[in-house]
Design a protein around this motif. Structure first.
Motif, PDB file in Angstrom:
ATOM      1  N   ASN A   1       0.852  -1.191   0.000  1.00  0.00           N
ATOM      2  CA  ASN A   1       0.000   0.000   0.000  1.00  0.00           C
ATOM      3  C   ASN A   1       0.888   1.242   0.000  1.00  0.00           C
ATOM      4  OD1 ASN A   1      -2.296   1.583   0.017  1.00  0.00           O
ATOM      5  ND2 ASN A   1      -2.327   1.700   2.247  1.00  0.00           N
ATOM      6  N   GLU A   2       0.915   1.930  -1.124  1.00  0.00           N
ATOM      7  CA  GLU A   2       1.846   3.038  -1.308  1.00  0.00           C
ATOM      8  C   GLU A   2       1.309   4.375  -0.815  1.00  0.00           C
ATOM      9  OE1 GLU A   2       4.286   3.649  -4.492  1.00  0.00           O
ATOM     10  OE2 GLU A   2       4.453   1.583  -5.154  1.00  0.00           O
ATOM     11  N   VAL A   3       0.034   4.447  -0.480  1.00  0.00           N
ATOM     12  CA  VAL A   3      -0.584   5.744  -0.210  1.00  0.00           C
ATOM     13  C   VAL A   3      -1.145   5.763   1.214  1.00  0.00           C
ATOM     14  CG1 VAL A   3      -2.337   7.393  -0.955  1.00  0.00           C
ATOM     15  CG2 VAL A   3      -1.118   6.011  -2.656  1.00  0.00           C
TER      16      VAL A   3
ATOM     17  N   THR B   1       7.099  -0.065   1.407  1.00  0.00           N
ATOM     18  CA  THR B   1       8.328   0.360   0.746  1.00  0.00           C
ATOM     19  C   THR B   1       8.080   1.420  -0.329  1.00  0.00           C
ATOM     20  OG1 THR B   1       8.154  -1.370  -0.941  1.00  0.00           O
ATOM     21  CG2 THR B   1       9.366  -1.920   1.080  1.00  0.00           C
ATOM     22  N   GLY B   2       6.820   1.756  -0.595  1.00  0.00           N
ATOM     23  CA  GLY B   2       6.476   2.604  -1.731  1.00  0.00           C
ATOM     24  C   GLY B   2       7.044   4.006  -1.657  1.00  0.00           C
ATOM     25  N   ASN B   3       7.201   4.609  -2.825  1.00  0.00           N
ATOM     26  CA  ASN B   3       7.798   5.942  -2.877  1.00  0.00           C
ATOM     27  C   ASN B   3       6.788   7.065  -2.673  1.00  0.00           C
ATOM     28  OD1 ASN B   3       6.522   5.551  -5.299  1.00  0.00           O
ATOM     29  ND2 ASN B   3       8.332   5.892  -6.582  1.00  0.00           N
ATOM     30  N   HIS B   4       5.515   6.707  -2.392  1.00  0.00           N
ATOM     31  CA  HIS B   4       4.496   7.730  -2.131  1.00  0.00           C
ATOM     32  C   HIS B   4       4.011   7.736  -0.676  1.00  0.00           C
ATOM     33  CE1 HIS B   4       3.910   9.064  -6.299  1.00  0.00           C
ATOM     34  NE2 HIS B   4       4.038   7.796  -6.656  1.00  0.00           N
ATOM     35  N   VAL B   5       4.659   6.967   0.189  1.00  0.00           N
ATOM     36  CA  VAL B   5       4.118   6.800   1.543  1.00  0.00           C
ATOM     37  C   VAL B   5       4.073   8.116   2.328  1.00  0.00           C
ATOM     38  CG1 VAL B   5       4.647   4.340   1.775  1.00  0.00           C
ATOM     39  CG2 VAL B   5       6.395   6.043   2.381  1.00  0.00           C
ATOM     40  N   ASN B   6       4.974   9.036   2.019  1.00  0.00           N
ATOM     41  CA  ASN B   6       5.021  10.311   2.748  1.00  0.00           C
ATOM     42  C   ASN B   6       4.464  11.480   1.933  1.00  0.00           C
ATOM     43  OD1 ASN B   6       5.909   9.967   5.396  1.00  0.00           O
ATOM     44  ND2 ASN B   6       8.056   9.754   4.766  1.00  0.00           N
ATOM     45  N   ASP B   7       3.744  11.186   0.858  1.00  0.00           N
ATOM     46  CA  ASP B   7       3.249  12.265   0.000  1.00  0.00           C
ATOM     47  C   ASP B   7       2.424  13.296   0.783  1.00  0.00           C
ATOM     48  OD1 ASP B   7       4.423  11.168  -2.202  1.00  0.00           O
ATOM     49  OD2 ASP B   7       2.569  10.810  -3.322  1.00  0.00           O
ATOM     50  N   TRP B   8       1.601  12.823   1.712  1.00  0.00           N
ATOM     51  CA  TRP B   8       0.669  13.708   2.419  1.00  0.00           C
ATOM     52  C   TRP B   8       1.233  14.162   3.764  1.00  0.00           C
ATOM     53  CZ3 TRP B   8      -2.658  15.327  -0.967  1.00  0.00           C
ATOM     54  CH2 TRP B   8      -3.747  16.116  -0.568  1.00  0.00           C
ATOM     55  N   GLY B   9       2.513  13.873   3.953  1.00  0.00           N
ATOM     56  CA  GLY B   9       3.155  14.342   5.175  1.00  0.00           C
ATOM     57  C   GLY B   9       3.316  13.237   6.204  1.00  0.00           C
ATOM     58  N   ASN B  10       4.179  13.515   7.166  1.00  0.00           N
ATOM     59  CA  ASN B  10       4.479  12.531   8.197  1.00  0.00           C
ATOM     60  C   ASN B  10       3.264  12.172   9.041  1.00  0.00           C
ATOM     61  OD1 ASN B  10       7.090  12.772   7.250  1.00  0.00           O
ATOM     62  ND2 ASN B  10       7.801  14.045   8.950  1.00  0.00           N
TER      63      ASN B  10
ATOM     64  N   GLY C   1       8.683   6.665   7.404  1.00  0.00           N
ATOM     65  CA  GLY C   1       8.870   6.495   5.969  1.00  0.00           C
ATOM     66  C   GLY C   1       9.236   5.074   5.620  1.00  0.00           C
ATOM     67  N   ALA C   2       9.668   4.894   4.379  1.00  0.00           N
ATOM     68  CA  ALA C   2      10.068   3.583   3.881  1.00  0.00           C
ATOM     69  C   ALA C   2      11.499   3.275   4.301  1.00  0.00           C
ATOM     70  CB  ALA C   2       9.951   3.554   2.359  1.00  0.00           C
ATOM     71  N   ALA C   3      11.794   1.983   4.426  1.00  0.00           N
ATOM     72  CA  ALA C   3      13.155   1.551   4.775  1.00  0.00           C
ATOM     73  C   ALA C   3      14.060   1.691   3.559  1.00  0.00           C
ATOM     74  CB  ALA C   3      13.144   0.110   5.255  1.00  0.00           C
ATOM     75  N   ARG C   4      15.141   2.402   3.730  1.00  0.00           N
ATOM     76  CA  ARG C   4      16.122   2.510   2.651  1.00  0.00           C
ATOM     77  C   ARG C   4      16.928   1.218   2.581  1.00  0.00           C
ATOM     78  NH1 ARG C   4      20.115   7.737   1.738  1.00  0.00           N
ATOM     79  NH2 ARG C   4      20.888   7.131  -0.340  1.00  0.00           N
ATOM     80  N   CYS C   5      17.204   0.740   1.364  1.00  0.00           N
ATOM     81  CA  CYS C   5      17.972  -0.493   1.228  1.00  0.00           C
ATOM     82  C   CYS C   5      19.376  -0.297   1.789  1.00  0.00           C
ATOM     83  CB  CYS C   5      18.045  -0.918  -0.233  1.00  0.00           C
ATOM     84  SG  CYS C   5      16.461  -1.455  -0.924  1.00  0.00           S
ATOM     85  N   ASP C   6      19.731  -1.116   2.724  1.00  0.00           N
ATOM     86  CA  ASP C   6      21.023  -1.055   3.405  1.00  0.00           C
ATOM     87  C   ASP C   6      21.601  -2.465   3.369  1.00  0.00           C
ATOM     88  OD1 ASP C   6      23.134  -1.032   5.176  1.00  0.00           O
ATOM     89  OD2 ASP C   6      22.086   0.038   6.769  1.00  0.00           O
ATOM     90  N   ASP C   7      22.458  -2.722   2.415  1.00  0.00           N
ATOM     91  CA  ASP C   7      22.956  -4.083   2.218  1.00  0.00           C
ATOM     92  C   ASP C   7      23.819  -4.576   3.376  1.00  0.00           C
ATOM     93  OD1 ASP C   7      21.579  -4.226  -0.110  1.00  0.00           O
ATOM     94  OD2 ASP C   7      23.304  -4.099  -1.446  1.00  0.00           O
ATOM     95  N   ALA C   8      24.498  -3.696   4.041  1.00  0.00           N
ATOM     96  CA  ALA C   8      25.281  -4.118   5.198  1.00  0.00           C
ATOM     97  C   ALA C   8      24.363  -4.684   6.273  1.00  0.00           C
ATOM     98  CB  ALA C   8      26.089  -2.944   5.743  1.00  0.00           C
TER      99      ALA C   8
ATOM    100  N   ALA D   1      11.976 -15.942  -1.376  1.00  0.00           N
ATOM    101  CA  ALA D   1      11.237 -15.274  -2.444  1.00  0.00           C
ATOM    102  C   ALA D   1      11.667 -13.813  -2.462  1.00  0.00           C
ATOM    103  CB  ALA D   1       9.732 -15.390  -2.229  1.00  0.00           C
ATOM    104  N   VAL D   2      12.007 -13.318  -3.651  1.00  0.00           N
ATOM    105  CA  VAL D   2      12.402 -11.920  -3.824  1.00  0.00           C
ATOM    106  C   VAL D   2      11.417 -11.314  -4.818  1.00  0.00           C
ATOM    107  CG1 VAL D   2      14.241 -10.325  -4.440  1.00  0.00           C
ATOM    108  CG2 VAL D   2      14.813 -12.541  -3.414  1.00  0.00           C
ATOM    109  N   ILE D   3      10.681 -10.304  -4.368  1.00  0.00           N
ATOM    110  CA  ILE D   3       9.526  -9.820  -5.112  1.00  0.00           C
ATOM    111  C   ILE D   3       9.664  -8.329  -5.388  1.00  0.00           C
ATOM    112  CG2 ILE D   3       7.014  -9.623  -5.130  1.00  0.00           C
ATOM    113  CD1 ILE D   3       7.996 -12.515  -5.060  1.00  0.00           C
ATOM    114  N   GLY D   4       9.457  -7.940  -6.649  1.00  0.00           N
ATOM    115  CA  GLY D   4       9.461  -6.533  -7.014  1.00  0.00           C
ATOM    116  C   GLY D   4       8.091  -5.916  -6.815  1.00  0.00           C
ATOM    117  N   SER D   5       7.993  -4.991  -5.870  1.00  0.00           N
ATOM    118  CA  SER D   5       6.719  -4.335  -5.553  1.00  0.00           C
ATOM    119  C   SER D   5       6.545  -3.016  -6.291  1.00  0.00           C
ATOM    120  CB  SER D   5       6.631  -4.075  -4.045  1.00  0.00           C
ATOM    121  OG  SER D   5       6.748  -5.281  -3.328  1.00  0.00           O
ATOM    122  N   GLN D   6       7.588  -2.590  -7.001  1.00  0.00           N
ATOM    123  CA  GLN D   6       7.573  -1.272  -7.621  1.00  0.00           C
ATOM    124  C   GLN D   6       6.821  -1.249  -8.946  1.00  0.00           C
ATOM    125  OE1 GLN D   6      10.141  -3.423  -7.940  1.00  0.00           O
ATOM    126  NE2 GLN D   6      10.006  -3.589 -10.159  1.00  0.00           N
TER     127      GLN D   6
END
Length: 587
Positions: free
Chosen positions: A329-331, A370-379, A440-447, A495-500
């Motif tokens: 759910n991105e919104v 993880t969506g890039n619109h989760v913070n569109d309407w503010g925190n 917000g969304a979790a930034r990918c952090d490979d470490a 399972a590795v899934i692309g949600s974008q």
């Protein structure tokens, strides 16, 4: 008795009773003489290459007689019939080792492990499920018991529909399955194309041939194989019982010597070695993964004018199959979200709070953020959304109240299967990423993920990793995307899934057995992108998990109508779409 029921009972002769002549017309050759070596341990050679294995058969060669001391005279004489699953025959091994039983022929046995009718009065009764399969990349969907019988008897064109070329397919099977088939149907007709291979070669050989099918015991399914419906029944459906499945066989411990049967039964039950089935519904979990949900713009307007539940109208039967239902759910649900404008071209999104009813009603019980619109309407809107999920006890992952919360996995346990969900956003924007102070969304952090995914794999049976990657409006994943997804499989994700993806993308497997399933993009679930066929097409992946293992994957395919409402594809639409995705996968 109905025609369907007659078909089901006819394969209970792959199936039915100790005497099978009334269930099937046998081939011209007599069935093989049962051996006494069904209990002999299987000796596995090093795994050969396909080229070494394919031309060979794997005959059943009796092992030399054991050199251990003769059993005492009091030992119960037991006969194990040809075609009995090795896992059932193994129940006697501790009793043989202790001298309580000794193998015998059928004529002198006091106790027999044989095929029996399902209503046989015995404490040791087993219902064994067999499943016809094709390679995952096949567009075949179904098969019938009657056509399997016709194929075996020599009418090999009966299964030509399994092949895109409409040529008779090759039946590739293990020696175990061959014995089971022969014990019920007799030897196949001479013209039936068959190959006998080792179990570890079965899947790659099916993929290599393509025009091929197999039959496997239920527990030996794996994600690279596609389970076929039999006479309209889907064995992967949680509502289906073994009695409804046309390829369920029944085995039991019986005998004329009641005292001997009782002694053997008590000993096996005490040892805990009997398996009543290879498909235990109490260990089965159906997980459905869906793509982008954005209840905004034209989709939201349709909800306002047609009803809140309008988008899910045609998907409800499919969603009802889920024990765990996921969506991304991105919104955010905002208290001050205005009435939707279907003509808006703005990319700043919100959802009205009442729209949550849609997700709750269809049974969503794990939500990705993880969506890039989760913070569109503010925190504040995102925090309000998280509070809403918490109020309904719906776990979320891939986003959260701050960076720490966003990185945490969501854990779901069902029927003894533990599934961990973890996700990240690789592309931003910066305003979407959580910080120490901001949701917000979790930034990918490979470490972090290189430590966390293996840790989760120690705690959970299945780890699902979801990724918000760059949005590519193409079916094929780019080389960079493939490498990015594969590294998380290498870390241990199942399972590795692309949600974008707003346009579905192809697939990959990392191994024939025990590897990861990768779907580079699911496509939209609820979103108003009607501009191209690609953005209207959608996938939902149904993962069947059995006894802690990813057993099978079913692909639901849909087409979005009316800016809001996905519907199941027609058969021709589905076939064309799957061929497109498989080609994009390099298959």
């Amino acid at each position: 008795m109905s025609a369907v029921r007659l078909l089901r009972f006819s394969l209970i002769g792959l199936l039915c009773a100790l005497s099978l002549s009334g269930c099937f017309a046998r081939g011209t050759r007599p069935p093989p003489t049962p051996t006494l070596n069904a209990l002999a341990p299987e000796i596995s050679p090093p795994v050969p290459t396909q080229a070494e294995v394919v031309p060979q058969v794997t005959p059943f060669t009796p092992l030399p007689a054991p050199t251990q001391p003769a059993p005492p005279p009091s030992a119960v004489r037991v006969f194990v019939a040809e075609g009995v699953p090795p896992a059932l025959a193994a129940a006697f091994r501790p009793l043989i080792a202790s001298g309580q039983v000794v193998l015998s022929d059928a004529a002198t046995a006091q106790v027999q492990l044989i095929r029996v009718p399902p209503n046989t009065p015995t404490l040791l009764l087993a219902r064994w499920v067999y499943v016809p399969v094709v390679p995952f990349l096949s567009t075949a969907e179904r098969i019938s018991v009657a056509d399997i019988q016709r194929f075996w008897r020599g009418d090999i064109a009966a299964l030509a529909a399994l092949s895109e070329s409409r040529q008779p397919p090759v039946l590739v099977m293990t020696e175990e399955v061959r014995r089971w088939l022969v014990s019920g149907l007799g030897e196949p007709a001479p013209n039936v194309p068959t190959e006998i291979v080792l179990a570890e070669i079965l899947a790659p050989r099916l993929w290599e041939l393509r025009n091929a099918w197999s039959i496997v015991p239920f527990e030996q399914l794996n994600p690279t194989l596609k389970a076929l419906n039999v006479d309209g029944v889907n064995i992967l459906s949680r509502s289906v019982s073994v009695d409804q499945w046309g390829m369920t066989d029944t085995f039991g411990v019986v005998g004329a010597d009641a005292a001997a049967v009782q002694a053997v039964t008590q000993a096996i039950l005490a040892a805990g070695t009997w398996l009543p089935t290879n498909r235990d519904p109490t260990r089965l979990t159906s997980l459905i993964l869906t793509g982008v949900t954005a209840l905004t713009r034209a989709t939201a307007w349709k909800m306002e004018t047609q009803g809140i539940l309008y988008p899910a109208r045609d998907l409800a039967p499919f969603f009802s199959q889920a024990d765990i239902l996921h969506t991304s759910n991105e919104v955010a649900f905002a208290k001050d979200c205005p009435y939707p404008d279907p003509a808006s071209t703005s990319l700043r999104f919100c959802s009205r709070e009442q729209y949550f009813e849609l997700l709750y009603t269809i049974g969503v019980n794990v939500i990705e953020l993880t969506g890039n619109h989760v913070n569109d309407w503010g925190n504040a809107a995102l925090l309000n959304t998280l509070a809403l999920y918490d109020a309904y006890s719906i776990p979320y992952f891939g986003g959260g109240k701050n960076a720490y919360d966003a990185q945490r996995a969501a854990i779901r346990i069902h029927n003894g299967n533990t599934i961990a969900f973890i996700g990240c956003n690789a592309v931003g924007p910066n305003s979407a990423w959580a910080t120490a102070e901001r949701p917000g969304a979790a930034r990918c952090d490979d470490a972090y993920l290189s430590r966390e995914i293996p840790r989760l794999k120690q705690l959970a049976d299945i780890v699902v990793m979801t990724i918000q990657y760059q949005e590519l409006y193409q079916y094929a994943a780019s080389p960079e995307q493939q490498a990015f997804f594969r590294k998380y499989a290498a870390m241990g994700a199942d399972a590795v899934i692309g949600s974008q993806a707003h346009q579905p993308q192809g697939f990959a497997f990392t191994a024939w057995q025990g590897g990861a399933f990768i779907h580079f993009g699911l496509g939209n679930l609820f979103f108003d992108q009607m501009q191209t066929l690609g953005t209207r097409q959608m996938c939902a992946d149904k993962l069947t998990i059995y006894q802690g293992r990813l057993l099978s994957i079913e692909l639901f395919t849909g087409l979005i109508e009316d800016y809001a409402r996905p519907r199941p594809m027609s058969e021709s639409e589905r076939t064309a779409f799957l061929k497109t995705l498989f080609k994009a996968s390099g298959w």
